[in-house]
Design a protein around this motif. Structure first.
Motif, PDB file in Angstrom:
ATOM      1  N   LYS A  10      79.759  -5.493  35.354  1.00 28.09           N
ATOM      2  CA  LYS A  10      80.292  -6.391  34.336  1.00 28.09           C
ATOM      3  C   LYS A  10      80.520  -7.768  34.965  1.00 28.09           C
ATOM      4  O   LYS A  10      80.736  -7.886  36.176  1.00 28.09           O
ATOM      5  CB  LYS A  10      81.600  -5.843  33.780  1.00 28.09           C
ATOM      6  N   LYS A  11      80.457  -8.800  34.140  1.00 29.67           N
ATOM      7  CA  LYS A  11      80.603 -10.181  34.621  1.00 29.67           C
ATOM      8  C   LYS A  11      81.913 -10.399  35.364  1.00 29.67           C
ATOM      9  O   LYS A  11      81.992 -11.205  36.273  1.00 29.67           O
ATOM     10  CB  LYS A  11      80.489 -11.178  33.462  1.00 29.67           C
ATOM     11  N   SER A  12      82.952  -9.675  34.987  1.00 32.91           N
ATOM     12  CA  SER A  12      84.267  -9.855  35.608  1.00 32.91           C
ATOM     13  C   SER A  12      84.393  -9.166  36.960  1.00 32.91           C
ATOM     14  O   SER A  12      85.380  -9.356  37.666  1.00 32.91           O
ATOM     15  CB  SER A  12      85.356  -9.338  34.668  1.00 32.91           C
ATOM     16  N   VAL A  13      83.378  -8.381  37.351  1.00 35.17           N
ATOM     17  CA  VAL A  13      83.415  -7.642  38.614  1.00 35.17           C
ATOM     18  C   VAL A  13      82.620  -8.408  39.668  1.00 35.17           C
ATOM     19  O   VAL A  13      81.468  -8.781  39.443  1.00 35.17           O
ATOM     20  CB  VAL A  13      82.834  -6.214  38.440  1.00 35.17           C
ATOM     21  N   PHE A  14      83.246  -8.643  40.820  1.00 34.47           N
ATOM     22  CA  PHE A  14      82.571  -9.338  41.913  1.00 34.47           C
ATOM     23  C   PHE A  14      81.396  -8.489  42.402  1.00 34.47           C
ATOM     24  O   PHE A  14      81.505  -7.276  42.545  1.00 34.47           O
ATOM     25  CB  PHE A  14      83.555  -9.590  43.059  1.00 34.47           C
ATOM     26  N   ASP A  15      80.261  -9.140  42.663  1.00 34.76           N
ATOM     27  CA  ASP A  15      79.029  -8.464  43.092  1.00 34.76           C
ATOM     28  C   ASP A  15      78.674  -8.923  44.510  1.00 34.76           C
ATOM     29  O   ASP A  15      77.933  -9.882  44.689  1.00 34.76           O
ATOM     30  CB  ASP A  15      77.908  -8.804  42.112  1.00 34.76           C
ATOM     31  N   GLY A  18      74.882  -9.014  45.249  1.00 40.45           N
ATOM     32  CA  GLY A  18      74.256 -10.146  44.581  1.00 40.45           C
ATOM     33  C   GLY A  18      74.542 -11.448  45.318  1.00 40.45           C
ATOM     34  O   GLY A  18      73.663 -12.297  45.479  1.00 40.45           O
ATOM     35  N   LYS A  19      75.778 -11.612  45.799  1.00 44.35           N
ATOM     36  CA  LYS A  19      76.158 -12.803  46.568  1.00 44.35           C
ATOM     37  C   LYS A  19      75.350 -12.894  47.855  1.00 44.35           C
ATOM     38  O   LYS A  19      74.859 -13.969  48.221  1.00 44.35           O
ATOM     39  CB  LYS A  19      77.658 -12.758  46.860  1.00 44.35           C
ATOM     40  N   THR A  20      75.178 -11.765  48.549  1.00 44.74           N
ATOM     41  CA  THR A  20      74.390 -11.739  49.784  1.00 44.74           C
ATOM     42  C   THR A  20      72.941 -12.117  49.506  1.00 44.74           C
ATOM     43  O   THR A  20      72.330 -12.877  50.266  1.00 44.74           O
ATOM     44  CB  THR A  20      74.474 -10.336  50.441  1.00 44.74           C
ATOM     45  N   TYR A  30      65.255 -21.554  48.674  1.00 42.30           N
ATOM     46  CA  TYR A  30      65.214 -21.430  47.216  1.00 42.30           C
ATOM     47  C   TYR A  30      66.501 -22.020  46.632  1.00 42.30           C
ATOM     48  O   TYR A  30      67.409 -21.310  46.205  1.00 42.30           O
ATOM     49  CB  TYR A  30      65.050 -19.972  46.793  1.00 42.30           C
ATOM     50  N   GLY A  31      66.565 -23.346  46.609  1.00 41.11           N
ATOM     51  CA  GLY A  31      67.760 -24.029  46.154  1.00 41.11           C
ATOM     52  C   GLY A  31      67.998 -23.931  44.660  1.00 41.11           C
ATOM     53  O   GLY A  31      69.113 -24.140  44.189  1.00 41.11           O
ATOM     54  N   GLY A  32      66.981 -23.637  43.890  1.00 44.47           N
ATOM     55  CA  GLY A  32      67.110 -23.554  42.438  1.00 44.47           C
ATOM     56  C   GLY A  32      67.689 -22.244  41.947  1.00 44.47           C
ATOM     57  O   GLY A  32      67.825 -22.035  40.746  1.00 44.47           O
ATOM     58  N   ILE A  33      68.030 -21.338  42.853  1.00 36.40           N
ATOM     59  CA  ILE A  33      68.597 -20.043  42.466  1.00 36.40           C
ATOM     60  C   ILE A  33      70.105 -20.186  42.348  1.00 36.40           C
ATOM     61  O   ILE A  33      70.768 -20.650  43.262  1.00 36.40           O
ATOM     62  CB  ILE A  33      68.268 -18.953  43.520  1.00 36.40           C
ATOM     63  N   GLY A  34      70.656 -19.785  41.226  1.00 40.67           N
ATOM     64  CA  GLY A  34      72.105 -19.812  41.026  1.00 40.67           C
ATOM     65  C   GLY A  34      72.707 -18.479  41.405  1.00 40.67           C
ATOM     66  O   GLY A  34      72.436 -17.925  42.470  1.00 40.67           O
ATOM     67  N   ASP A  35      73.460 -17.923  40.506  1.00 43.29           N
ATOM     68  CA  ASP A  35      74.113 -16.634  40.714  1.00 43.29           C
ATOM     69  C   ASP A  35      73.088 -15.506  40.655  1.00 43.29           C
ATOM     70  O   ASP A  35      72.150 -15.543  39.861  1.00 43.29           O
ATOM     71  CB  ASP A  35      75.174 -16.435  39.623  1.00 43.29           C
ATOM     72  N   VAL A  36      73.253 -14.499  41.488  1.00 44.89           N
ATOM     73  CA  VAL A  36      72.397 -13.304  41.479  1.00 44.89           C
ATOM     74  C   VAL A  36      73.289 -12.104  41.208  1.00 44.89           C
ATOM     75  O   VAL A  36      74.331 -11.938  41.837  1.00 44.89           O
ATOM     76  CB  VAL A  36      71.659 -13.119  42.827  1.00 44.89           C
ATOM     77  N   ARG A  37      72.897 -11.279  40.266  1.00 45.27           N
ATOM     78  CA  ARG A  37      73.599 -10.029  39.966  1.00 45.27           C
ATOM     79  C   ARG A  37      72.607  -8.898  40.160  1.00 45.27           C
ATOM     80  O   ARG A  37      71.522  -8.909  39.601  1.00 45.27           O
ATOM     81  CB  ARG A  37      74.094 -10.016  38.514  1.00 45.27           C
ATOM     82  N   GLN A  38      72.963  -7.931  40.958  1.00 48.69           N
ATOM     83  CA  GLN A  38      72.074  -6.799  41.198  1.00 48.69           C
ATOM     84  C   GLN A  38      72.458  -5.654  40.272  1.00 48.69           C
ATOM     85  O   GLN A  38      73.540  -5.639  39.715  1.00 48.69           O
ATOM     86  CB  GLN A  38      72.116  -6.374  42.664  1.00 48.69           C
ATOM     87  N   GLY A  39      71.541  -4.723  40.100  1.00 50.23           N
ATOM     88  CA  GLY A  39      71.810  -3.602  39.212  1.00 50.23           C
ATOM     89  C   GLY A  39      70.913  -2.417  39.509  1.00 50.23           C
ATOM     90  O   GLY A  39      70.260  -2.355  40.541  1.00 50.23           O
ATOM     91  N   LYS A  40      70.893  -1.475  38.574  1.00 51.73           N
ATOM     92  CA  LYS A  40      70.094  -0.256  38.692  1.00 51.73           C
ATOM     93  C   LYS A  40      69.196  -0.138  37.464  1.00 51.73           C
ATOM     94  O   LYS A  40      69.547  -0.588  36.382  1.00 51.73           O
ATOM     95  CB  LYS A  40      70.994   0.980  38.770  1.00 51.73           C
ATOM     96  N   ILE A  71      83.424  -0.487  35.346  1.00 50.29           N
ATOM     97  CA  ILE A  71      82.955  -1.682  36.052  1.00 50.29           C
ATOM     98  C   ILE A  71      81.520  -2.075  35.724  1.00 50.29           C
ATOM     99  O   ILE A  71      81.062  -3.131  36.140  1.00 50.29           O
ATOM    100  CB  ILE A  71      83.094  -1.523  37.580  1.00 50.29           C
ATOM    101  N   GLU A  72      80.798  -1.218  34.999  1.00 48.70           N
ATOM    102  CA  GLU A  72      79.389  -1.482  34.715  1.00 48.70           C
ATOM    103  C   GLU A  72      79.123  -1.496  33.213  1.00 48.70           C
ATOM    104  O   GLU A  72      79.800  -0.820  32.448  1.00 48.70           O
ATOM    105  CB  GLU A  72      78.489  -0.425  35.375  1.00 48.70           C
ATOM    106  N   SER A  73      78.112  -2.246  32.824  1.00 47.99           N
ATOM    107  CA  SER A  73      77.606  -2.203  31.461  1.00 47.99           C
ATOM    108  C   SER A  73      76.139  -1.800  31.531  1.00 47.99           C
ATOM    109  O   SER A  73      75.535  -1.843  32.603  1.00 47.99           O
ATOM    110  CB  SER A  73      77.783  -3.555  30.762  1.00 47.99           C
ATOM    111  N   TYR A  74      75.579  -1.409  30.403  1.00 49.88           N
ATOM    112  CA  TYR A  74      74.181  -0.972  30.409  1.00 49.88           C
ATOM    113  C   TYR A  74      73.501  -1.434  29.127  1.00 49.88           C
ATOM    114  O   TYR A  74      74.138  -1.744  28.129  1.00 49.88           O
ATOM    115  CB  TYR A  74      74.064   0.545  30.579  1.00 49.88           C
ATOM    116  N   ARG A  75      72.191  -1.476  29.223  1.00 47.16           N
ATOM    117  CA  ARG A  75      71.325  -1.827  28.083  1.00 47.16           C
ATOM    118  C   ARG A  75      70.231  -0.783  28.009  1.00 47.16           C
ATOM    119  O   ARG A  75      69.667  -0.415  29.034  1.00 47.16           O
ATOM    120  CB  ARG A  75      70.752  -3.223  28.297  1.00 47.16           C
TER     121      ARG A  75
END
Length: 79
Positions: A10-15, A18-20, A30-40, A71-75
């Motif tokens: 979830k957006k409220s959970v620190f990743d 993804g930060k690494t 790759y300076g144009g990359i903002g936030d990265v969120r990893q998942g399954k 802590i997770e959401s799914y689609r």
């Protein structure tokens, strides 16, 4: 039918993973990359009579087994 289930924090959970990844990409130039969120990602073969039934079944499996709803959401996507 085939269901694809995407699970992310979830957006409220620190990743921290993804930060690494974001830090590594920045250090590689790759300076144009903002936030990265990893998942399954899960692909399920379902025996269902309709797409609605398949989506309901996949969502139930995701909610009970594949994702931690605290802590997770799914689609779910049905093919």
């Amino acid at each position: 039918m085939k269901a694809r289930v995407f699970v992310t924090l979830k957006k409220s959970v620190f990743d921290p993973q993804g930060k690494t990844i974001a830090d590594a990409l920045h250090s590689m130039g790759y300076g144009g990359i903002g936030d990265v969120r990893q998942g399954k990602f899960f692909e399920l073969e379902l025996d269902a009579a309709s797409a609605d039934q398949a989506k309901t079944l996949a969502a139930e499996v995701a909610d009970k087994v594949l994702a931690n709803p605290v802590i997770e959401s799914y689609r779910v996507e049905i093919e």
